[in-house]
Design an enzyme around this catalytic site. Structure first.
Site, PDB file in Angstrom:
ATOM      1  N   LYS A 155       1.015  -1.126   0.088  1.00  0.00           N
ATOM      2  CA  LYS A 155       0.023  -0.014  -0.084  1.00  0.00           C
ATOM      3  C   LYS A 155       0.851   1.184   0.014  1.00  0.00           C
ATOM      4  CE  LYS A 155      -1.871   3.105   2.683  1.00  0.00           C
ATOM      5  NZ  LYS A 155      -1.693   3.810   1.861  1.00  0.00           N
ATOM      6  N   GLY A 180       7.065   5.252   8.120  1.00  0.00           N
ATOM      7  CA  GLY A 180       6.020   6.389   8.143  1.00  0.00           C
ATOM      8  C   GLY A 180       6.336   6.865   9.520  1.00  0.00           C
ATOM      9  N   THR A 186       1.756   6.954  13.685  1.00  0.00           N
ATOM     10  CA  THR A 186       1.145   5.748  12.673  1.00  0.00           C
ATOM     11  C   THR A 186       1.786   4.541  13.050  1.00  0.00           C
ATOM     12  OG1 THR A 186       1.182   7.416  11.171  1.00  0.00           O
ATOM     13  CG2 THR A 186       0.256   5.146  10.661  1.00  0.00           C
ATOM     14  N   GLY A 187       2.976   4.561  13.434  1.00  0.00           N
ATOM     15  CA  GLY A 187       3.614   3.306  13.823  1.00  0.00           C
ATOM     16  C   GLY A 187       3.093   2.478  14.973  1.00  0.00           C
ATOM     17  N   GLU A 207       9.930   1.565  10.698  1.00  0.00           N
ATOM     18  CA  GLU A 207      10.845   2.555  10.311  1.00  0.00           C
ATOM     19  C   GLU A 207      10.375   3.769  10.334  1.00  0.00           C
ATOM     20  OE1 GLU A 207      14.140   2.421   9.915  1.00  0.00           O
ATOM     21  OE2 GLU A 207      14.327   0.076   9.154  1.00  0.00           O
ATOM     22  N   CYS A 239      13.538  10.955   6.489  1.00  0.00           N
ATOM     23  CA  CYS A 239      13.461  10.601   7.964  1.00  0.00           C
ATOM     24  C   CYS A 239      14.890  10.786   8.704  1.00  0.00           C
ATOM     25  CB  CYS A 239      13.229   9.131   8.026  1.00  0.00           C
ATOM     26  SG  CYS A 239      14.284   8.375   7.049  1.00  0.00           S
ATOM     27  N   GLU A 261       9.443  16.272  15.055  1.00  0.00           N
ATOM     28  CA  GLU A 261       9.864  16.138  13.576  1.00  0.00           C
ATOM     29  C   GLU A 261       8.818  17.084  12.774  1.00  0.00           C
ATOM     30  OE1 GLU A 261       8.692  12.456  11.508  1.00  0.00           O
ATOM     31  OE2 GLU A 261      10.928  12.267  10.613  1.00  0.00           O
TER      32      GLU A 261
END
Ligand code: NAP
Length: 498
Positions: free
Chosen positions: A178, A232, A236-237, A254, A289, A389
């Site tokens: 996805k 991401g 969300t992780g 990651e 990242c 971030e």
């Protein structure tokens, strides 16, 4: 209304290109000027389930998981196909994601390199054997996991996909991909190369475009998915880990970063400043990242550093990624633009603005989402702009007294993805490298990544490792096959049945 002559990408499920079942298709626009680049189908959980079913069927009914020769050949062919696409695929990556063309070209080459590296490993996925006693032996076998969902972000759509896909396929898994809803097109073109690779049985690779909150979540929760490889945002992780917990699924995460670059007075000053500013990834508007967005300088070189940073950041050419003279592209979307500008306003209250600090709207730039490369000085360690971030072209400069304080500040965030140390004293460099809690530490350089050397996050920057042998092992299960050898002359086991 649908514009004529504009390409539409579709899902790829079980070896067929299919429309998704969501009614509205996605319109992907160039962040540099708002022009329509392509359409893409959009999906619901039904499409995700169909893709998972196709992957499961192919995994169970083809010889893919046992045919390492085919897997190696397929990955070599994909590497060649990706390299051959450089001249037409790089502009598409730039148009959908905004980054300068040279970066898109480098991204494609990195993707090809990863495919080639894992092609070599596909036939070298060794387990071990242990001689346990006179008549007993353990065979430790590396096996593929089964159906793996790969969920990718928009900032480096192709290289981050290949970083997970190549080892997942090398190990013999079936996958459902996805992509980020903002940048599905270059990935779809790569899927076409997969479709044209006869060694890959239909259904082993599937591709579904749809919202993370529905399609992405289904790809995590569905009982037939055995592993989720996610790249991401950290929040969300965490959500993915929570969703995966119900099925006790393996996750590789990651996630985000707030990497420090530590500059000592004995460093090659000119080189260190150039490297640290380039490490902040201003060229992709800070949307990387590992970006070294916290620059730590020892007090004695602070003023010199700020002058140089003002000059260098202030003279970067900002513009559309397709323009060869561009050094800094736009941010990805209007939402991202507003988010970055909000952080800039916070920064103006928390610290001293050195350069930048505003949106760029001169001439053609008014059509896109351009932010002037921005440097803040005298940023407190606990400032919001030094802790969170931003994913924009915004650098925080902090000072330190000595080595010990440098390490303390470097470690003073929840992240631990990467770091850099600039000094000509190798002992100091190694002492710092050992103290900094992050998955990568560069010495006198920044941002070098290799498919044969692992990367990944400490702390809230992730779980597991990408690239290298560890990156391959992430996509395997380890099975112990125990053999008791029948030998009438000797006892079967020293320890008896357990
Ligand atoms: P994101 O918002 O977390 O989205 C990443 C992917 O997850 C997208 O495909 C997204 O789909 C999907 N998604 C969103 N919510 C989901 C959910 N609830 N369940 C399942 N999937 C879901 O991240 P992003 O904004 O695209 O990317 C930027 C972030 O990625 C930054 O934090 C950056 O540091 C991080 N990153 C990390 C690395 C690394 O190697 N550590 C590399 C690159 C980027 P939609 O697009 O449909 O929302």
């Amino acid at each position: 209304m649908i514009a004529e002559g504009v390409k539409t990408y579709r899902n790829y499920i079980g070896g067929e290109w299919r429309d998704g079942s969501a009614t509205e298709r996605l319109e992907i626009r160039d962040p540099a000027n708002g022009e329509l680049v392509y359409y893409c189908t959009n999906s619901t959980v039904e499409d995700a389930r169909a893709a998972i079913a196709a992957a499961k069927h192919a995994f169970e009914h083809t010889d893919w998981s046992e045919n390492a020769v085919a897997r190696a050949k397929a990955l070599y062919k994909l590497a060649d196909a990706l390299r051959a696409s450089l001249d037409w695929l790089a502009p598409l990556l730039t148009r959908e994601g905004g980054k300068p063309l040279a970066i898109s070209r480098a991204e494609i080459m990195r993707g090809a390199d990863a495919l080639e590296y894992y092609a070599g490993l596909a036939r070298n996925l060794y387990g071990r054997s242990i001689n346990l006693g006179p008549n007993e032996m353990a065979i430790l076998l590396r096996e593929p996991i089964g159906v793996v969902s790969i969920i990718t972000p928009w900032n480096m759509a192709l290289s981050l996909l290949t970083r997970s896909l190549a080892p997942a396929l090398a190990a013999g898994n079936a996958v459902v991909i996805k992509p980020a809803s903002l940048t599905p097109g270059a990935t779809a073109e790569f899927i076409r190369m997969i479709d044209e690779t006869p060694e890959i049985p239909k259904g082993i690779v599937n591709y579904v475009v749809g919202p993370g909150s529905t399609v992405g979540a289904e790809l995590v929760k569905h009982p037939d998915v055995e592993m989720v490889a996610f790249t991401g945002d950290t929040s969300t992780g965490k959500e993915i880990m929570r969703m995966a917990a119900d099925g006790l699924k393996k996750v590789s995460l990651e996630l985000g970063g707030k990497s420090p670059s530590v500059i000592f007075p004995d460093a090659d000053f000119g080189r260190a400043v150039r490297s640290a500013l380039s490490g902040a990834s201003l060229w992709h508007a800070g949307q990387v990242c590992v970006a070294g967005t916290r620059i730590l300088v020892q007090e004695s070189i602070h003023d010199r550093f700020i002058e140089e940073a003002r000059k260098q950041a202030g003279s970067l050419r900002v513009g559309p990624g397709l323009d060869k003279s561009t050094q800094v592209g736009p941010v990805i979307s209007e939402g991202q633009l507003n988010r970055v500008l909000q952080y800039v306003e916070v920064g103006k209250r928390e610290a001293e603005l050195v350069v930048g600090g505003h949106r760029l709207t001169d001439g053609e730039l008014a059509r896109g989402y351009f932010v002037a490369p921005t440097v803040f000085d005298r940023v407190p360690v606990d400032a919001k702009i030094a802790q969170e971030e931003i994913f924009g072209p915004v650098v925080s400069v902090l000072t330190f007294k000595d080595e010990e304080e440098a390490a303390e500040i470097a470690n003073a965030t929840v992240y631990g993805l990467a770091a850099a140390v600039y000094t000509t004293d190798i002992n100091k460099a190694m002492r710092l490298a050992k103290k900094i809690k992050s998955g990568m530490v560069w010495i006198n350089t920044f941002g070098r990544l290799y498919p044969n050397a692992e990367m990944g996050g400490y702390k809230q920057s992730g779980l597991g490792r990408s690239y290298g042998l560890e990156g391959l092992r992430e996509f395997t299960e380890l099975k112990h096959i125990n053999i008791q050898i029948h030998d009438p002359g000797r006892a079967t086991s020293r320890r008896g049945d357990e």
